[in-house]
Design an enzyme around this catalytic site. Structure first.
Site, mmCIF file in Angstrom:
data_model
loop_
_atom_site.group_PDB
_atom_site.id
_atom_site.type_symbol
_atom_site.label_atom_id
_atom_site.label_comp_id
_atom_site.label_asym_id
_atom_site.label_seq_id
_atom_site.Cartn_x
_atom_site.Cartn_y
_atom_site.Cartn_z
ATOM 1 N N CYS A 252 0.830 -1.209 0.000
ATOM 2 C CA CYS A 252 0.000 0.000 0.000
ATOM 3 C C CYS A 252 0.864 1.258 0.000
ATOM 4 C CB CYS A 252 -0.981 -0.059 1.169
ATOM 5 S SG CYS A 252 -2.423 0.959 0.881
ATOM 6 N N HIS B 234 -3.695 -5.077 0.695
ATOM 7 C CA HIS B 234 -3.074 -5.615 1.916
ATOM 8 C C HIS B 234 -3.251 -7.133 1.923
ATOM 9 C CE1 HIS B 234 -2.372 -1.800 4.067
ATOM 10 N NE2 HIS B 234 -3.408 -1.380 3.372
ATOM 11 N N GLU C 225 -1.786 -9.327 3.394
ATOM 12 C CA GLU C 225 -1.539 -9.961 4.699
ATOM 13 C C GLU C 225 -2.827 -10.354 5.402
ATOM 14 O OE1 GLU C 225 -0.631 -6.903 3.882
ATOM 15 O OE2 GLU C 225 -1.283 -5.408 5.345
HETATM 16 N N1 GLN Z 1 -1.896 6.606 3.096
HETATM 17 C C1 GLN Z 1 -2.010 5.885 1.886
HETATM 18 C C2 GLN Z 1 -3.375 6.040 1.254
HETATM 19 O O1 GLN Z 1 -4.313 6.442 1.890
HETATM 20 C C3 GLN Z 1 -1.709 4.426 2.085
HETATM 21 C C4 GLN Z 1 -2.704 3.743 2.966
HETATM 22 C C5 GLN Z 1 -2.217 2.423 3.474
HETATM 23 O O2 GLN Z 1 -1.045 2.130 3.426
HETATM 24 N N2 GLN Z 1 -3.127 1.626 3.981
HETATM 25 O O3 GLN Z 1 -3.545 5.736 0.102
#
Ligand code: GLN
Length: 608
Positions: A398, A525, A527
């Site tokens: 992310c 994500h 995970e």
């Molecule tokens: N802050 C970034 C976004 O909002 C990444 C978010 C995250 O890593 N979950 O896109």
């Protein structure tokens, strides 16, 4: 429907969630369909707005629910897909009741905690317990309800009262109550003390709930006299007192409980149709044994910003552990505070700076996890740069993927000061931008959340790791995305955007750098869907690359061992091989999890 309420005594953070999930696992291994509800008696509507320092990571469900990380334990242990309503908070219940009051549903009556809040809790539990959570799509037979906090907490009172009434509503034979307590062992005498448990059970009874089972957590195995004492003073039979001591692996908890005849107890107490089918538990034992046996290690640097609380990265760490076991390695995790990698730290905090860089340089692989806000992003970019230019395996999750994009833009595309608009709204080269439909002043639940399907656009390493499927489902939680107008420039230089969102078709979902041993980033994500016997493909690829085993793995057609054996072989396993397929995309039948590494290790720092 049978209900098992799990409450806690003495202190929180003793692994009540793991014990509850382990009981679920045992019942599931006996052929019973199990679901779970976690109650968090705080006023927040959900965990979405929590700082990771408050309660650890925010776990994301398929339906986009942002929930307590304990729901992750249940999903991993039960291999279930839970829904946002499986996490109840005081805030949700009050919001529900207040909305009804505004609609006039209470016909002008005074709205009170008892009966209106307590009724709403009972209705909620009965409704959610029926929702199917596994692939069979059948209604569950047992619902495990974990009440957060400890008995006696002010916030928990309406819930305790609701369950006091509930036991009569659903009848005694359909409801039972497990109390998880602690046996402290003061170092002066080394003796296990039962007094706090006695007090806690007294408080529970005073509120109208009698324990059917008392599970005592302790450092060393429970002594027989202590068991007898708990039985005498807490008014339960000795067979109703179970001990769970600290063990080397959380995978041993279900085994430990089953050795004390938990399934038989429930078969009798709740009249459950238990089949003697223990293959899942033997897989757990094999997993725990394997974890204890593994010698070689793989050193992974996790470059994050919520580094003071490991729980902030709970699922990431578990996914790494699942992959490490699969790769026959012990995970040696170094958590690096990203800010300490930044240039200005050379003067402001030289010790931190040099230590951070030493840890980074010594790692076999570099992982930059998700995160929010500006702090530490320059350090993350520095870590990406190091991994890219030193050909160290890199996985960006992310925000980690977004920072990889920024790094490449700055250092390879010559787009000086390229940035994400999250860090710098006026960036000259905004290579990561906010998604218009998700920009909202209200911070709760307004991100791109939950399960999304991505399509592979190119043949790539990541696709191979996902067993060459065309599309994948992973969970998301973000507000920003790669700016599509720069994509062409990146791809000309071998920095490929390998997967895109199936719906919008412009959302860049994965990156991969040509000519690098392993440089992969994902907007999702993965995970959250990793399982102990079914590690998440990008994590597994990353860990294998970090210990030099990736090429052999790919050459074997994504098999872990030369003879094509699965992760663990258990002769008595009657499940299909799909159980153990590594890299299969859709979650198939699995079991287990891990999560009380802390419980298992008796780590007091984990008390939340
Ligand atoms: N802050 C970034 C976004 O909002 C990444 C978010 C995250 O890593 N979950 O896109």
């Amino acid at each position: 429907m049978k209900y098992i309420l799990v409450s806690g005594g003495v202190i929180s953070g003793i692994g009540k969630g793991i014990i509850a999930s382990s009981i679920g696992t045992i019942l599931k291994s006996c052929g019973v369909r199990v679901t779970a509800i976690k109650i968090d008696p705080y006023l927040n509507i959900d965990a979405g707005t929590f700082s990771p320092y408050e309660h650890g990571e925010v776990f994301v469900l398929d339906d986009g629910g942002e929930v307590d990380l304990d729901l992750g334990n249940y999903e991993r242990f039960l291999n279930a897909k839970l829904h946002r309503d499986n996490n109840i908070t005081t805030g949700k219940i009050y919001q529900h009741v207040i909305n009804k009051e505004r609609r006039g549903d209470y016909l002008g009556k005074t709205v009170q905690v008892v009966p209106h809040i307590s009724d709403a809790i009972m209705e909620w539990v009965e409704r959610v317990a029926k929702i199917p959570v596994d692939e069979s799509n059948n209604t569950p037979e047992v619902c495990i309800i974990e009440l957060g906090g400890t008995i006696g907490d002010i916030e928990g009172m309406p819930f305790v009262e609701a369950f006091r009434q509930f036991q009569f509503k659903v009848k005694q034979e359909n409801f039972c109550n497990i109390h998880v307590s602690l046996l402290p062992q003061p170092s002066a005498t080394g003796e296990q003390k039962s007094k706090p448990t006695q007090h806690s059970v007294r408080a529970l009874r005073g509120l109208g709930l009698s324990p059917d089972l008392i599970v005592c957590r302790s450092r060393s195995p429970m002594e027989d006299e202590v068991k007898q004492k708990v039985s005498n003073f807490c008014h339960v039979g000795p067979s109703q007192v179970l001990g769970v001591h600290d063990c080397t692996s959380i995978y041993r908890v279900p085994i430990l409980l089953e050795e004390q005849n938990v399934s038989q107890y429930f078969a009798k107490r709740l009249g459950l149709p238990i089949k003697a089918r223990k293959s899942t538990l033997s897989k757990w034992r094999a997993l725990a044994d394997k974890q204890d046996r593994v010698h070689g290690k793989v050193t992974i640097a996790l470059v994050g910003k919520y580094t003071k609380l490991e729980d902030s990265y709970a699922s990431v760490i578990k996914a790494l552990k699942h992959s490490a076991i699969a790769a026959n390695r012990k995970l040696d995790l170094t958590i690096i505070e990203a800010q300490n990698l930044e240039d200005n730290m050379k003067i402001e905090n030289p010790v931190g700076y040099y230590e951070a860089w030493k840890m980074l340089c010594c790692a076999d692989g570099v992982l930059v996890p998700g995160g929010f806000g500006n702090r530490g992003t320059e350090g993350k970019i520095a870590a990406v740069h190091w991994a890219r230019t030193h050909r160290k395996p890199f996985l960006g999750i992310c925000l980690g993927m977004q920072m990889a994009v920024v790094e490449f833009a700055r250092n390879e595309l010559g787009l000086k000061d390229a940035n994400s608009t999250e860090n710098c709204p006026t960036a000259e080269y905004p290579v990561v931008i906010d998604m218009p439909e998700h920009t909202n002043m209200d911070m709760g639940g307004t991100q791109r959340l939950g399960k999304r399907t991505s399509v592979f656009k190119k043949e790539c390493l990541l696709k191979k790791l996902y067993k060459n499927v065309d599309q994948i489902d992973e969970r998301h939680r973000h507000r920003y995305e790669v700016n599509p107008s720069f994509v062409h420039q990146f791809e000309e230089r071998g920095f490929n955007f390998t997967a895109q969102d199936i719906e919008e078709g412009i959302r860049m979902e994965a990156i991969e750098l040509e000519g690098h041993p392993f440089f992969v980033g994902v907007q999702s994500h993965p995970e959250f869907k990793s399982r102990p016997l079914h590690p998440s493909p990008p994590y597994l690829g990353f860990v294998l690359a970090s210990c030099g085993k990736l090429q052999a793995f790919l050459q074997r057609g994504c098999r872990l061992s030369p003879r094509g054996e699965h992760l663990l072989s258990t002769t008595e396993d009657s499940d299909s091989e799909a159980d153990y397929e590594v890299g299969s995309v859709m979650a198939k039948k699995t079991s287990s999890d891990e999560s009380v590494d802390r419980l298992a290790a008796g780590d007091a720092s984990v008390q939340r």
